[in-house]
Design a protein around this motif. Structure first.
Motif, short mmCIF file in Angstrom:
data_model
loop_
_atom_site.label_atom_id
_atom_site.label_comp_id
_atom_site.label_asym_id
_atom_site.label_seq_id
_atom_site.Cartn_x
_atom_site.Cartn_y
_atom_site.Cartn_z
N LEU A 53 -5.28 -0.82 2.35
CA LEU A 53 -4.43 0.11 1.61
C LEU A 53 -3.02 0.18 2.18
O LEU A 53 -2.08 0.53 1.47
N ASP A 54 -2.86 -0.14 3.46
CA ASP A 54 -1.52 -0.19 4.04
C ASP A 54 -0.71 -1.29 3.35
O ASP A 54 0.46 -1.08 3.00
N LEU A 55 -1.32 -2.46 3.17
CA LEU A 55 -0.67 -3.56 2.47
C LEU A 55 -0.41 -3.18 1.02
O LEU A 55 0.70 -3.35 0.50
N ALA A 56 -1.45 -2.68 0.37
CA ALA A 56 -1.38 -2.38 -1.06
C ALA A 56 -0.30 -1.35 -1.36
O ALA A 56 0.47 -1.50 -2.31
N GLY A 57 -0.23 -0.32 -0.53
CA GLY A 57 0.75 0.73 -0.75
C GLY A 57 2.17 0.24 -0.58
O GLY A 57 3.06 0.59 -1.36
N ALA A 58 2.40 -0.60 0.43
CA ALA A 58 3.74 -1.13 0.67
C ALA A 58 4.19 -2.01 -0.49
O ALA A 58 5.34 -1.96 -0.92
N ILE A 59 3.27 -2.81 -1.01
CA ILE A 59 3.59 -3.67 -2.15
C ILE A 59 3.88 -2.83 -3.39
O ILE A 59 4.91 -3.00 -4.06
N GLU A 60 2.98 -1.92 -3.70
CA GLU A 60 3.12 -1.09 -4.91
C GLU A 60 4.41 -0.28 -4.88
O GLU A 60 5.12 -0.21 -5.90
N ASP A 61 4.73 0.31 -3.75
CA ASP A 61 5.93 1.15 -3.66
C ASP A 61 7.19 0.33 -3.93
O ASP A 61 8.11 0.78 -4.63
N HIS A 62 7.24 -0.88 -3.38
CA HIS A 62 8.44 -1.70 -3.56
C HIS A 62 8.57 -2.15 -5.01
O HIS A 62 9.69 -2.16 -5.57
N VAL A 63 7.45 -2.52 -5.61
CA VAL A 63 7.48 -2.98 -6.99
C VAL A 63 7.94 -1.86 -7.93
O VAL A 63 8.84 -2.04 -8.76
#
Length: 275
Positions: free
Chosen positions: A167-177
């Motif tokens: 979820l650390d990876l997923a959240g960083a990706i989602e927030d930037h997108v």
């Protein structure tokens, strides 16, 4: 390379790929060294394709080149024959999201947003990576989409280290997108990679409670691959049962790296800057 959930639920066609192992595999130092080689082959092929692609070529031309180069480096194409897929690359253009089948009828044109995804199987282990290429001069929207897709990949990779969670990876990706006005395609995920092209865990690109929030351990190897759409996040699959396209005909972009989890961070095994 992503695989549709409903595709895998169907009876698979004959394939040389070994039976999928269960669980998350932690690679040994010997296995990691082999994966460095398989990933280097993939990185080399994608770098060369990015430099040679030009308007007027067909996606079949790129496929033939990729297969030739992979075999010249004593590896075999990971994708060819996988669940019946006919190409050595996935080549998806503009509104095509993933799994585009190479074809001599598909001509690359100036302004296209071209996704090229490929894998190499070397001494028992796979490498897997994808790039998006702006063919000639593209629209400002397309240029931004490609830039943000690559940035999103690295935002996710920067979270990787032993003890971190998916979820650390997923959240960083989602927030930037989302901050840049695009959407994350949720129907496809990244995955573990190694002896099998697709291994556990699923590496998602958005916050969700529907998949296990796995804690990362040193020695895990992950294919991290965010896919961004300029419009709706939803996709549909064409009659070829492979090519996924955006439902609203909007552009799509994707980047992917095979990444090793280390105690203190990560190593990008498919780093094209090192070949």
């Amino acid at each position: 390379m992503n695989i549709l959930t409903n595709l895998l639920s169907q009876t698979p066609k004959p394939t040389p790929v070994k039976k999928q192992r269960r669980g998350i595999e932690i690679k040994s130092q010997r296995e990691i060294e082999i994966m460095r080689q398989s990933a280097k082959i993939v990185a080399t092929v994608l770098k060369e394709i990015s430099e040679l692609v030009k308007p007027g070529m067909t996606t079949a031309d790129l496929d033939a080149y990729a297969e030739k180069r992979i075999r010249e480096m004593d590896a075999t194409p990971s994708f060819k024959g996988y669940h019946g897929f006919t190409g050595s690359i996935c080549s998806s253009i503009n509104n095509e999201v993933v799994h585009g089948i190479p074809s001599p009828k598909k001509v690359i044109r100036t302004g296209d947003v071209l996704k090229v995804d490929t894998g190499a199987y070397f001494q028992g282990f796979h490498g897997d990576s994808c790039i998006t290429i702006a063919v000639g001069e593209v629209t400002p929207e397309a240029a931004k989409l490609i830039r943000v897709a690559e940035e999103a990949l690295y935002k996710g990779i920067e979270q990787v280290k032993a003890g971190a969670y998916l979820l650390d990876l997923a959240g960083a990706i989602e927030d930037h997108v989302k901050a840049n006005g695009f959407t994350v395609v949720e129907e496809f995920t990244g995955h573990g990679v190694g002896r099998n092209l697709h291994e556990e865990p699923s590496v998602f690109n958005y916050r969700t409670r529907e998949m296990p929030n796995v804690k990362l351990r040193a020695g895990m190897t992950l294919a991290i691959e965010p896919i961004l759409n300029a419009g709706s996040k939803h996709t549909r699959t064409l009659s070829d049962r492979w090519t996924a396209v955006t439902v609203d005909n909007s552009l799509s972009a994707q980047f992917e790296h095979t990444v090793l989890v280390t105690e203190t961070g990560y190593e990008i095994l498919t780093d094209r800057t090192k070949v």
